[in-house]
Scaffold this motif. Sequence first.
Motif, short mmCIF file in Angstrom:
data_model
loop_
_atom_site.label_atom_id
_atom_site.label_comp_id
_atom_site.label_asym_id
_atom_site.label_seq_id
_atom_site.Cartn_x
_atom_site.Cartn_y
_atom_site.Cartn_z
N ALA A 151 0.81 -1.23 0.00
CA ALA A 151 0.00 0.00 0.00
C ALA A 151 0.85 1.28 0.00
N SER A 152 2.14 1.15 0.32
CA SER A 152 2.94 2.34 0.61
C SER A 152 3.81 2.81 -0.55
N HIS A 153 4.19 4.08 -0.46
CA HIS A 153 5.21 4.60 -1.37
C HIS A 153 6.60 4.26 -0.84
N SER A 154 6.72 4.17 0.47
CA SER A 154 8.05 3.93 1.03
C SER A 154 7.95 3.27 2.41
N VAL A 155 9.11 2.78 2.85
CA VAL A 155 9.20 2.14 4.16
C VAL A 155 10.19 2.94 5.01
N LEU A 156 9.77 3.27 6.21
CA LEU A 156 10.66 3.93 7.16
C LEU A 156 11.00 2.91 8.25
N VAL A 157 12.29 2.72 8.49
CA VAL A 157 12.72 1.65 9.40
C VAL A 157 13.34 2.22 10.67
N PRO A 158 12.67 2.08 11.80
CA PRO A 158 13.32 2.46 13.06
C PRO A 158 14.32 1.39 13.46
N LEU A 159 15.50 1.85 13.86
CA LEU A 159 16.57 0.93 14.24
C LEU A 159 17.01 1.27 15.65
N GLN A 160 16.82 0.33 16.55
CA GLN A 160 17.19 0.63 17.94
C GLN A 160 18.70 0.61 18.09
N SER A 161 19.22 1.65 18.77
CA SER A 161 20.67 1.79 18.89
C SER A 161 21.21 0.83 19.93
N GLU A 162 21.20 -0.45 19.61
CA GLU A 162 21.72 -1.45 20.53
C GLU A 162 22.39 -2.60 19.76
N PHE A 163 23.03 -3.47 20.50
CA PHE A 163 23.72 -4.58 19.89
C PHE A 163 22.74 -5.41 19.04
N PHE A 164 23.20 -5.95 17.93
CA PHE A 164 22.37 -6.76 17.02
C PHE A 164 21.35 -5.91 16.25
N ALA A 165 21.45 -4.59 16.34
CA ALA A 165 20.45 -3.74 15.67
C ALA A 165 20.38 -4.03 14.18
N LEU A 166 21.56 -4.23 13.57
CA LEU A 166 21.59 -4.39 12.11
C LEU A 166 21.19 -5.80 11.68
N GLU A 167 21.22 -6.71 12.65
CA GLU A 167 20.79 -8.07 12.33
C GLU A 167 19.30 -8.05 12.04
N GLY A 168 18.91 -8.77 11.04
CA GLY A 168 17.48 -8.77 10.71
C GLY A 168 17.17 -7.76 9.63
N LEU A 169 18.04 -6.77 9.45
CA LEU A 169 17.78 -5.78 8.40
C LEU A 169 17.80 -6.43 7.02
N SER A 170 18.69 -7.45 6.84
CA SER A 170 18.78 -8.08 5.53
C SER A 170 17.47 -8.81 5.20
N GLN A 171 16.87 -9.40 6.22
CA GLN A 171 15.58 -10.07 6.02
C GLN A 171 14.50 -9.06 5.61
N LEU A 172 14.53 -7.91 6.28
CA LEU A 172 13.58 -6.84 5.96
C LEU A 172 13.79 -6.35 4.52
N MET A 173 15.06 -6.16 4.16
CA MET A 173 15.37 -5.69 2.80
C MET A 173 14.94 -6.71 1.75
N LEU A 174 15.08 -7.99 2.09
CA LEU A 174 14.67 -9.06 1.18
C LEU A 174 13.16 -9.00 0.94
N THR A 175 12.42 -8.77 2.01
CA THR A 175 10.96 -8.67 1.89
C THR A 175 10.60 -7.46 1.02
N ILE A 176 11.30 -6.34 1.23
CA ILE A 176 11.03 -5.15 0.42
C ILE A 176 11.29 -5.47 -1.05
N ARG A 177 12.39 -6.20 -1.30
CA ARG A 177 12.72 -6.57 -2.69
C ARG A 177 11.63 -7.47 -3.29
N GLU A 178 11.15 -8.41 -2.49
CA GLU A 178 10.10 -9.31 -2.99
C GLU A 178 8.81 -8.56 -3.30
N VAL A 179 8.49 -7.60 -2.44
CA VAL A 179 7.27 -6.81 -2.68
C VAL A 179 7.45 -5.98 -3.96
#
Length: 270
Positions: A151-179
Motif C-alpha cells: 500500500a505504501s510509497h516507502s518504508v521507514l525503518v526504526p533501528l534501535q541503537s543497541e547490539f544486534f540492531a543491524l541483524e534482521g535488516l537483511s531479512q527486511l530488505m529481502l521482503t522489500i525486494r520481494e514486494v
Amino acid sequence: MSDPTRLPGPKIIAIANQKGGVGKTTTTINLGAALAATGQKVLVVDLDPQGNASTGLGIETEDREFTTYELLLEDVDLGDVIQQTNTERLSIIPATVDLSSADMELMSNEKRSFLLHDALRQHAMDAYEYDFILIDCPPSLNLLTVNAMVASHSVLVPLQSEFFALEGLSQLMLTIREVRQSANQDLRIEGIVLTMYDARNNLSQQVEADARDNLGDLVFSTVIPRNVRVSEAPSYAVPVLEYDPTSKGAVAYLQLAKELLSKNVRVAAQ
Ligand SMILES: Nc1ncnc2c1ncn2[C@@H]1O[C@H](COP(=O)(O)OP(=O)(O)OP(=O)(O)O)[C@@H](O)[C@H]1O
Ligand SMILES: [Mg+2]
C-alpha cells in the motif's frame, strides 16, 4: 490557491521492522504528531493487533468499534473507521486484537496482499486531503506487513541503537525486494532512523557508525535520543510533543519531521 509545498495526494509510509520493541509505534505516533504540528494533515493506520498506536493516541478499546480489521475485510465507510485524535490534524484508524485473526483470514482471499492498498486508494479517501498516511506495522514480516508495503510509497525503518540492531535488516530488505518484484515496483526506502540513542553510550555510537558506513544516505541525520518523556507520553494518551514539547524527544521528532519534509518536497519539486 494550492500550496506549493503540498504533495499531490497523500504520501503513504509503512513504519516497519520485524524486530520487536525498536520504536515503530513511538515513531509512528510522534512523527505523525510532529508532521501535524508543521501543518500537515496526517492519518495513522494502526496495523498491529497490539493496538499500541491506538492506545497511545487516546482511543480507548471500547471506542474501537470499527477498526483496520473492518477496513481490510469488510465494506465499511471511511467515516466510521477514521477517528480524530486529541491532536489537531492527526487522525487514526485504530486496531484491536481482532486483527490477529485477519492474518489468517487474508490467506484465503485472492486479493490478500492488496486489501490495504485498495482501501487507502478508494475514491472516498480524496475528500480527507491527507498529506501523509503512516502505517504502524506489527513486529513480523507477515501478511499484514506485506499489505502495508504494497500500500505504501516507502518504508521507514526504526533501528534501535543497541547490539544486534543491524541483524534482521537483511531479512527486511529481502521482503522489500520481494514486494517490489511482485506487487509494488516503486516501493522505496524512506530512510532508517536510529531510535533510543544514548550519546554517552559507546554502543549507541558504534551502531550509528556501522549503520552510516553500511547504509549511507539511507540513514536519517536526525537520531532519536532515549528520553523518558517519550516513554511516559503514551500513558497520558498524547504524543510527546504535547506531553512535554521542550523535551529532547519532542525536539528530535520535530527535527525528523522537518528532515522528512525536506526530502519529500525535493521529490515533489522534481
Ligand atoms: N526514544 C525513546 N526513549 C525512551 N523510550 C522509548 C523511546 N522510543 C521507544 N521507547 C520505549 O521502548 C518501548 C518500545 O517502543 P515501541 O512500542 O515504539 O516499539 P515497537 O517497535 O512499536 O514495538 P512492537 O514491536 O512491540 O510493536 C516502549 O516502551 C517505548 O515507550
Ligand atoms: Mg509497536
